[in-house]
Design a protein around this motif. Structure first.
Motif, mmCIF file in Angstrom:
data_model
loop_
_atom_site.group_PDB
_atom_site.id
_atom_site.type_symbol
_atom_site.label_atom_id
_atom_site.label_comp_id
_atom_site.label_asym_id
_atom_site.label_seq_id
_atom_site.Cartn_x
_atom_site.Cartn_y
_atom_site.Cartn_z
ATOM 1 N N VAL A 123 1.108 -1.229 -0.189
ATOM 2 C CA VAL A 123 -0.221 -0.257 -0.175
ATOM 3 C C VAL A 123 0.832 0.939 -0.008
ATOM 4 O O VAL A 123 1.769 0.849 0.571
ATOM 5 N N VAL A 124 0.072 2.090 -0.649
ATOM 6 C CA VAL A 124 0.549 3.374 -0.759
ATOM 7 C C VAL A 124 0.184 4.228 -0.293
ATOM 8 O O VAL A 124 -0.970 4.830 -1.634
ATOM 9 N N ILE A 125 -0.163 5.674 0.397
ATOM 10 C CA ILE A 125 -1.315 6.311 0.431
ATOM 11 C C ILE A 125 0.103 8.118 0.454
ATOM 12 O O ILE A 125 0.897 8.077 0.334
ATOM 13 N N ASN A 126 -0.514 8.262 -0.893
ATOM 14 C CA ASN A 126 -0.166 9.842 -1.387
ATOM 15 C C ASN A 126 -1.076 11.033 -1.116
ATOM 16 O O ASN A 126 -2.119 11.138 -1.274
ATOM 17 N N VAL A 127 -0.725 11.826 -0.235
ATOM 18 C CA VAL A 127 -1.552 13.000 0.631
ATOM 19 C C VAL A 127 -0.960 14.248 -0.814
ATOM 20 O O VAL A 127 -0.440 14.277 -1.223
ATOM 21 N N ARG A 128 -1.574 15.006 -0.078
ATOM 22 C CA ARG A 128 -1.143 16.721 -0.803
ATOM 23 C C ARG A 128 -1.879 18.055 0.195
ATOM 24 O O ARG A 128 -2.749 16.896 1.395
ATOM 25 N N SER A 129 -2.056 18.775 0.390
ATOM 26 C CA SER A 129 -1.719 20.120 1.227
ATOM 27 C C SER A 129 -3.483 20.459 0.702
ATOM 28 O O SER A 129 -3.894 19.924 -0.810
ATOM 29 N N GLU A 130 -3.944 20.687 1.626
ATOM 30 C CA GLU A 130 -5.841 21.773 0.928
ATOM 31 C C GLU A 130 -5.424 22.701 -0.286
ATOM 32 O O GLU A 130 -6.483 22.477 -1.035
ATOM 33 N N ASN A 131 -4.256 23.726 0.095
ATOM 34 C CA ASN A 131 -4.680 24.663 -0.644
ATOM 35 C C ASN A 131 -3.121 24.214 -1.728
ATOM 36 O O ASN A 131 -2.281 25.092 -2.496
ATOM 37 N N PHE A 132 -3.347 23.309 -2.342
ATOM 38 C CA PHE A 132 -2.271 22.904 -3.368
ATOM 39 C C PHE A 132 -2.577 24.112 -4.658
ATOM 40 O O PHE A 132 -4.103 23.342 -5.251
ATOM 41 N N LEU A 133 -1.257 24.168 -5.544
ATOM 42 C CA LEU A 133 -1.672 24.234 -6.578
ATOM 43 C C LEU A 133 -0.884 24.052 -7.721
ATOM 44 O O LEU A 133 -1.396 24.162 -9.465
ATOM 45 N N PHE A 134 -0.478 22.473 -7.720
ATOM 46 C CA PHE A 134 -0.302 21.563 -8.485
ATOM 47 C C PHE A 134 -1.098 20.272 -8.469
ATOM 48 O O PHE A 134 -0.413 19.969 -7.410
ATOM 49 N N ASP A 135 -0.941 19.244 -9.529
ATOM 50 C CA ASP A 135 -1.705 18.446 -9.653
ATOM 51 C C ASP A 135 -0.372 18.001 -10.141
ATOM 52 O O ASP A 135 0.002 17.887 -11.533
ATOM 53 N N SER A 136 0.575 16.438 -9.642
ATOM 54 C CA SER A 136 1.445 15.839 -9.550
ATOM 55 C C SER A 136 1.057 14.857 -9.799
ATOM 56 O O SER A 136 0.877 13.972 -9.512
ATOM 57 N N SER A 137 2.465 14.179 -11.134
ATOM 58 C CA SER A 137 2.322 12.589 -11.041
ATOM 59 C C SER A 137 3.320 12.083 -11.716
ATOM 60 O O SER A 137 4.049 12.770 -11.564
ATOM 61 N N ILE A 138 3.871 10.597 -10.959
ATOM 62 C CA ILE A 138 5.915 10.298 -11.290
ATOM 63 C C ILE A 138 4.329 9.005 -12.341
ATOM 64 O O ILE A 138 4.276 7.951 -11.669
ATOM 65 N N THR A 139 4.786 8.277 -13.369
ATOM 66 C CA THR A 139 4.881 7.343 -14.057
ATOM 67 C C THR A 139 5.892 6.533 -14.520
ATOM 68 O O THR A 139 7.084 7.403 -14.757
ATOM 69 N N ILE A 140 6.138 5.202 -14.175
ATOM 70 C CA ILE A 140 6.997 4.410 -14.702
ATOM 71 C C ILE A 140 5.960 3.712 -15.946
ATOM 72 O O ILE A 140 5.346 3.249 -15.960
ATOM 73 N N PRO A 141 6.728 3.570 -17.209
ATOM 74 C CA PRO A 141 6.398 2.924 -18.550
ATOM 75 C C PRO A 141 6.718 1.728 -18.265
ATOM 76 O O PRO A 141 7.686 1.143 -17.499
ATOM 77 N N VAL A 142 5.828 0.962 -18.899
ATOM 78 C CA VAL A 142 5.909 -0.556 -18.601
ATOM 79 C C VAL A 142 6.950 -0.826 -18.690
ATOM 80 O O VAL A 142 7.204 -1.883 -18.254
ATOM 81 N N ASN A 143 7.972 -1.236 -19.909
ATOM 82 C CA ASN A 143 8.746 -1.182 -20.412
ATOM 83 C C ASN A 143 10.059 -1.549 -19.001
ATOM 84 O O ASN A 143 10.783 -2.173 -18.698
ATOM 85 N N TYR A 144 9.976 -0.174 -18.443
ATOM 86 C CA TYR A 144 10.467 -0.430 -16.486
ATOM 87 C C TYR A 144 9.941 -0.927 -15.527
ATOM 88 O O TYR A 144 10.985 -0.420 -14.959
ATOM 89 N N LYS A 145 9.069 -1.139 -15.614
ATOM 90 C CA LYS A 145 8.008 -1.656 -14.248
ATOM 91 C C LYS A 145 8.679 -2.481 -13.681
ATOM 92 O O LYS A 145 8.480 -3.051 -12.405
ATOM 93 N N LYS A 146 9.866 -3.301 -14.617
ATOM 94 C CA LYS A 146 10.227 -4.735 -14.222
ATOM 95 C C LYS A 146 11.815 -4.399 -14.965
ATOM 96 O O LYS A 146 12.123 -4.197 -15.992
ATOM 97 N N VAL A 147 12.559 -4.149 -13.047
ATOM 98 C CA VAL A 147 14.298 -4.012 -14.455
ATOM 99 C C VAL A 147 14.734 -4.656 -13.811
ATOM 100 O O VAL A 147 15.050 -5.294 -12.460
ATOM 101 N N GLU A 148 16.269 -4.917 -13.725
ATOM 102 C CA GLU A 148 17.280 -6.282 -13.639
ATOM 103 C C GLU A 148 18.157 -5.018 -13.221
ATOM 104 O O GLU A 148 18.442 -4.064 -13.387
ATOM 105 N N ARG A 149 19.231 -5.568 -12.310
ATOM 106 C CA ARG A 149 19.953 -4.414 -12.007
ATOM 107 C C ARG A 149 20.919 -4.093 -12.659
ATOM 108 O O ARG A 149 21.010 -4.948 -13.425
ATOM 109 N N GLY A 150 21.846 -2.962 -12.404
ATOM 110 C CA GLY A 150 21.874 -3.214 -13.451
ATOM 111 C C GLY A 150 21.636 -1.681 -14.395
ATOM 112 O O GLY A 150 22.246 -0.935 -15.608
ATOM 113 N N ASP A 151 20.085 -2.370 -14.743
ATOM 114 C CA ASP A 151 19.681 -1.762 -15.859
ATOM 115 C C ASP A 151 19.145 0.332 -15.380
ATOM 116 O O ASP A 151 19.954 0.610 -14.281
#
Length: 179
Positions: free
Chosen positions: A18-46
């Motif tokens: 579980v991951v819970i993301n929070v933001r302040s009440e008076n937020f100015l930005f909608d932020s998102s971070i996404t990992i492309p499908v081909n990087y969801k599983k990476v090997e050591r060294g990648d």
């Protein structure tokens, strides 16, 4: 970041990350971070690649933003905390790379977190990824690599010998003509 444990009597039946993301009440930005499908599983060294998107949803003005990137596992161990500051007007999108090797991440599941801070407010977002052990080459792959390397070395040595013989013959002919 944590886990929900589904238990029956004294034994764990299922673990749910579980991951819970929070933001302040008076937020100015909608932020998102996404990992492309081909990087969801990476090997050591990648490398891990993430897409960062910030979009102003409040009053449109140029704002200095501090972005904090974190990587942690579901046991609460923190492997990365990196900060950068930049300005944003309306919206900003960019890719960010992280070296899995430099972080020395063991195989397992992780969360890449993004905390955006600016005067009077903050927003967070996250994405999950998995680090896999690099699989050793199979015996047929090892044989193929060994064969290609051997042929390459034989070719290179042959080429050097041919060039050397040709140069030697040329210098012998030149000496013979001079006499």
């Amino acid at each position: 970041v944590g886990k929900i444990l589904v238990m029956k009597e004294e034994s764990v039946i299922k673990e749910i990350p579980v991951v819970i993301n929070v933001r302040s009440e008076n937020f100015l930005f909608d932020s998102s971070i996404t990992i492309p499908v081909n990087y969801k599983k990476v090997e050591r060294g990648d490398k891990l690649v993430a897409q960062i998107n910030l979009q102003q949803v409040g009053q449109q003005k140029k704002v200095d933003v501090t972005a904090t990137y974190t990587i942690e596992d579901f046991q609460g161990n923190n492997y990365l905390e990196e900060k950068e500051t930049f300005f944003v007007l309306e919206d900003k999108s960019f890719e960010k790379e992280f070296s899995i090797d430099e972080l020395n991440l063991p195989a397992g599941r992780y969360v890449l977190g993004l905390d955006i801070e600016y005067p009077g407010a903050f927003a967070t977002s996250s994405a999950q990824f998995e680090v896999l052990e690099r699989e050793p080459l199979s015996s047929s792959e090892s044989l193929f690599v060994y064969t290609v390397l051997t042929i390459g070395i034989i070719f290179l040595v042959s080429l050097i010998i041919i060039v050397w013989v040709m140069k030697r013959n040329r210098s012998y002919r030149v000496k013979r003509k001079i006499k």
